[in-house]
Design a protein around this motif. Structure first.
Motif, short mmCIF file in Angstrom:
data_model
loop_
_atom_site.label_atom_id
_atom_site.label_comp_id
_atom_site.label_asym_id
_atom_site.label_seq_id
_atom_site.Cartn_x
_atom_site.Cartn_y
_atom_site.Cartn_z
N ALA A 116 -5.37 -13.87 0.66
CA ALA A 116 -4.82 -13.86 -0.71
C ALA A 116 -5.24 -12.90 -1.75
CB ALA A 116 -4.49 -15.20 -1.05
N ALA A 117 -6.71 -13.10 -1.82
CA ALA A 117 -7.58 -12.28 -2.92
C ALA A 117 -7.39 -10.72 -2.75
CB ALA A 117 -8.78 -12.81 -3.07
N LEU A 118 -7.59 -10.51 -1.30
CA LEU A 118 -7.65 -9.09 -0.71
C LEU A 118 -6.60 -8.44 -1.01
CD1 LEU A 118 -9.27 -6.68 0.36
CD2 LEU A 118 -8.66 -7.63 2.48
N LEU A 119 -5.22 -9.17 -0.71
CA LEU A 119 -3.97 -8.59 -0.68
C LEU A 119 -3.45 -8.57 -2.55
CD1 LEU A 119 -1.72 -10.49 1.73
CD2 LEU A 119 -2.64 -7.88 1.84
N ASP A 120 -4.14 -9.32 -3.25
CA ASP A 120 -4.03 -9.21 -4.53
C ASP A 120 -4.57 -7.71 -5.19
OD1 ASP A 120 -2.45 -11.54 -4.90
OD2 ASP A 120 -3.88 -12.88 -5.44
N MET A 121 -5.74 -7.92 -4.76
CA MET A 121 -6.37 -6.59 -5.18
C MET A 121 -5.87 -5.31 -4.78
SD MET A 121 -8.76 -3.92 -4.47
CE MET A 121 -9.28 -4.58 -2.76
#
Length: 323
Positions: free
Chosen positions: A254-259
């Motif tokens: 989730a954090a990687l996709l948000d970035m």
């Protein structure tokens, strides 16, 4: 002593504080018609055909295999999980065979030592489609037969579509299972079939496909495909890449996709994969680990959020949009 249970106080990380600490955790609102039962979930094993991955922690349909098994035990007085302690969504009592790695019979011996109810569910923690309806059907069949006028069975187990018995998807009379275990003698390294041989077992057809297990990566992929979730496709791909590259790190998807969404929107679309690569490289240079990745992600996302393209003068016009 070999085969004995080594207990760790309390429930798994993230579970309630009172699991397994009292003499009986049976729900007070349990219907009188429901049989009194405990559950033992076998959550150990080396998972060699999965490259040594933590099989019970793999996700299918947004939940770990372990959480799926525990959920299928809803209504149990206590759920005993045997294996390395992990985070669970519900309260469990963690035990471990001593020494570890003794096989399924040693794990059953460890878990059965904590069972108090007259009936016990025995489940493996690699069954993505086991449900409370399935386990309830096994329990009901056992109780009806055990309390009926005919011969008293020792257990009811599921039989898969190929006609194979599934002794780790079954309900047993606790007393009978303990007697069979005692007849084995030393449980460490003993064959499960040897323990079950003296038991009088009835069989139930697997109408729901609940006996499908995840011993190999193709089976994990098939389970995720059956779940129909995009997140499972991503999880499957990430596991495949990690195995190919020899990466042990857990990925915060989730954090990687948000970035990458911020980078694609505020810069240009090709910035997303390139920034993800640079985040990984920076994290590796910082020593690797989840903290290093999280810090690199934080910095990259903050930079992308504040970025103004020189050719646009801070305008949104012409910027890429998130895929």
């Amino acid at each position: 002593m070999t085969g004995a249970a080594a207990e760790r106080t309390g429930a798994g990380p993230g579970a309630g504080d009172n699991a397994g600490t009292g003499p009986d955790t049976r729900p007070r609102n349990q219907p009188a018609s429901q049989p009194s039962f405990d559950a033992v979930v076998l959550a150990g094993g080396a998972a060699r055909r999965l490259g040594g991955r933590d099989k019970p922690a793999l996700r299918v349909g947004g939940r770990t295999l372990l959480d799926r098994a525990v959920a299928a035990c809803a209504g149990a007085g206590r759920v005993i999980a045997v294996g390395p302690e992990r985070t669970t969504a519900a309260d469990v009592r963690w035990l471990r065979e001593d020494p570890p790695g003794g096989g399924p019979v040693a794990a059953v011996a460890a878990g059965l030592a904590a069972v108090e109810a007259p009936y016990v569910l025995l489940l493996a923690a690699d069954l993505p489609f086991v449900t409370r309806e399935v386990t309830g059907r096994l329990l009901d069949a056992l109780v009806r037969a055990a309390e009926g006028p005919g011969p008293r069975p020792d257990g009811v187990l599921l039989v898969d579509a190929d006609g194979r018995d599934q002794p780790l998807l079954a309900a047993y009379r606790t007393e009978a299972l303990r007697a069979a275990l005692a007849a084995v003698g030393e449980p460490h390294g003993a064959a499960l079939r040897r323990m079950l041989t003296p038991l009088a077992l009835e069989r139930a057809a697997d109408a729901e496909g609940a006996a499908f297990d995840c011993d190999t990566w193709p089976q994990v992929r098939a389970a995720r495909d059956r779940s129909g979730r995009m997140e499972d496709v991503l999880e499957d791909w990430i596991e495949a890449v990690k195995a190919e590259l020899g990466v042990e790190l857990d990925v915060d998807v989730a954090a990687l996709l948000d970035m990458t969404k911020v980078a694609a929107h505020n810069v240009v679309r090709p910035a997303a994969p390139l920034t993800a690569f640079l985040v990984g490289y920076a994290a590796a240079r910082a020593g690797g680990g989840e903290a290093a990745v999280a810090e690199a992600l934080r910095k990259a996302e903050a930079l992308a959020a504040a970025y103004e393209r020189p050719d646009q003068g801070g305008s949104d016009a012409g910027r890429g949009t998130a895929p």
